[in-house]
Write a protein that holds these residues in place. Structure first.
Motif, PDB file in Angstrom:
ATOM      1  N   ILE A 145     -11.865  -5.027   0.355  1.00 17.39           N
ATOM      2  CA  ILE A 145     -10.967  -4.805  -0.776  1.00 17.39           C
ATOM      3  C   ILE A 145     -10.107  -3.570  -0.538  1.00 17.39           C
ATOM      4  CG2 ILE A 145     -10.912  -4.147  -3.220  1.00 17.39           C
ATOM      5  CD1 ILE A 145     -13.416  -5.954  -3.563  1.00 17.39           C
ATOM      6  N   ASP A 146     -10.744  -2.491  -0.061  1.00 19.54           N
ATOM      7  CA  ASP A 146      -9.994  -1.262   0.216  1.00 19.54           C
ATOM      8  C   ASP A 146      -8.938  -1.490   1.290  1.00 19.54           C
ATOM      9  OD1 ASP A 146     -11.458   0.097  -1.676  1.00 19.54           O
ATOM     10  OD2 ASP A 146     -12.806   1.054  -0.224  1.00 19.54           O
ATOM     11  N   ARG A 147      -9.284  -2.259   2.320  1.00 20.35           N
ATOM     12  CA  ARG A 147      -8.337  -2.578   3.383  1.00 20.35           C
ATOM     13  C   ARG A 147      -7.153  -3.368   2.850  1.00 20.35           C
ATOM     14  NH1 ARG A 147     -11.987  -4.875   7.635  1.00 20.35           N
ATOM     15  NH2 ARG A 147     -12.875  -2.916   8.252  1.00 20.35           N
ATOM     16  N   ALA A 148      -7.450  -4.375   1.995  1.00 16.60           N
ATOM     17  CA  ALA A 148      -6.399  -5.206   1.433  1.00 16.60           C
ATOM     18  C   ALA A 148      -5.478  -4.385   0.525  1.00 16.60           C
ATOM     19  CB  ALA A 148      -7.015  -6.355   0.645  1.00 16.60           C
ATOM     20  N   MET A 149      -6.050  -3.466  -0.247  1.00 22.09           N
ATOM     21  CA  MET A 149      -5.246  -2.599  -1.125  1.00 22.09           C
ATOM     22  C   MET A 149      -4.363  -1.670  -0.308  1.00 22.09           C
ATOM     23  SD  MET A 149      -5.791  -3.516  -4.176  1.00 22.09           S
ATOM     24  CE  MET A 149      -5.277  -2.195  -5.228  1.00 22.09           C
ATOM     25  N   LYS A 150      -4.891  -1.176   0.814  1.00 23.70           N
ATOM     26  CA  LYS A 150      -4.122  -0.296   1.665  1.00 23.70           C
ATOM     27  C   LYS A 150      -2.943  -1.041   2.286  1.00 23.70           C
ATOM     28  CE  LYS A 150      -4.746   3.038   5.383  1.00 23.70           C
ATOM     29  NZ  LYS A 150      -5.675   3.588   6.358  1.00 23.70           N
ATOM     30  N   GLU A 151      -3.189  -2.259   2.750  1.00 19.31           N
ATOM     31  CA  GLU A 151      -2.131  -3.084   3.333  1.00 19.31           C
ATOM     32  C   GLU A 151      -1.072  -3.442   2.304  1.00 19.31           C
ATOM     33  OE1 GLU A 151      -1.527  -4.092   6.517  1.00 19.31           O
ATOM     34  OE2 GLU A 151      -3.168  -2.736   7.064  1.00 19.31           O
ATOM     35  N   ARG A 152      -1.516  -3.684   1.076  1.00 15.28           N
ATOM     36  CA  ARG A 152      -0.607  -4.080  -0.002  1.00 15.28           C
ATOM     37  C   ARG A 152       0.305  -2.922  -0.404  1.00 15.28           C
ATOM     38  NH1 ARG A 152      -2.569  -6.637  -5.716  1.00 15.28           N
ATOM     39  NH2 ARG A 152      -0.621  -7.669  -6.174  1.00 15.28           N
ATOM     40  N   SER A 153      -0.204  -1.694  -0.314  1.00 18.50           N
ATOM     41  CA  SER A 153       0.586  -0.544  -0.730  1.00 18.50           C
ATOM     42  C   SER A 153       1.658  -0.155   0.298  1.00 18.50           C
ATOM     43  CB  SER A 153      -0.319   0.654  -1.005  1.00 18.50           C
ATOM     44  OG  SER A 153      -0.952   1.078   0.193  1.00 18.50           O
ATOM     45  N   ARG A 154       1.578  -0.691   1.487  1.00 21.09           N
ATOM     46  CA  ARG A 154       2.551  -0.357   2.531  1.00 21.09           C
ATOM     47  C   ARG A 154       3.827  -1.069   2.350  1.00 21.09           C
ATOM     48  NH1 ARG A 154      -0.784   0.169   8.165  1.00 21.09           N
ATOM     49  NH2 ARG A 154      -1.990   1.921   7.518  1.00 21.09           N
TER      50      ARG A 154
END
Length: 154
Positions: A145-154
């Motif tokens: 989830i943290d990885r997906a949120m990080k990718e989404r914020s880019r």
């Protein structure tokens, strides 16, 4: 870090995986001169350590403090049992909680606070194998989830 906690010398990360920690207690520890010098250098390992109550006193066993390099023939035994400094009321409380089946008293952290060595003790029940697997699944899901949120914020 907990309130008032100083420089962390050693941590027992395995304790959080093997035990469901219910309560923590801060205790002082009686160390010899060469032991505190070695501890200040971070030469402490508490992974396999455990606490026993003997004769109304708390003792920590299997805690490894490496011999001090500049020590002489009066250097300490690395695995000796060391006395923990607790009030009688705290010891009686620990005895009551450790009587429960599967409960154990394990050191979670060793740190320096105001120049004194302190140990953070955790009282908890041992986890079963399926509990450990479930914790790993939750940890992996959180990481995804943290990885997906990080990718989404880019």
């Amino acid at each position: 870090m907990a309130k008032g906690e100083g420089k962390v010398i050693a941590q027992n990360k395995k304790a959080g995986f093997d035990f469901a920690i219910e309560e923590t207690i801060e205790a002082g520890i009686v160390l010899l001169g060469t032991e505190i010098k070695s501890a200040r250098k971070g030469k402490v390992q508490i992974k396999d350590a455990f606490v026993r109550i003997r004769g109304g006193e708390a003792w920590i066993s299997n805690m490894h403090i490496a011999p001090y390099e500049q020590g002489n023939q009066f250097n300490h035994d690395p695995l000796r049992s060391r006395k923990l400094l607790l009030h009688k009321k705290q010891i009686n409380e620990l005895v009551g909680k450790s009587k429960v089946e599967g409960a154990a008293i394990v050191p979670l952290k060793m740190y320096l606070k105001d120049g004194y060595a302190k140990v953070l003790l955790g009282v908890g029940k041992g986890k079963k194998k399926y509990d450990k697997r479930e914790d790993l699944k939750k940890k992996d899901a959180k990481r995804d989830i943290d990885r997906a949120m990080k990718e989404r914020s880019r």
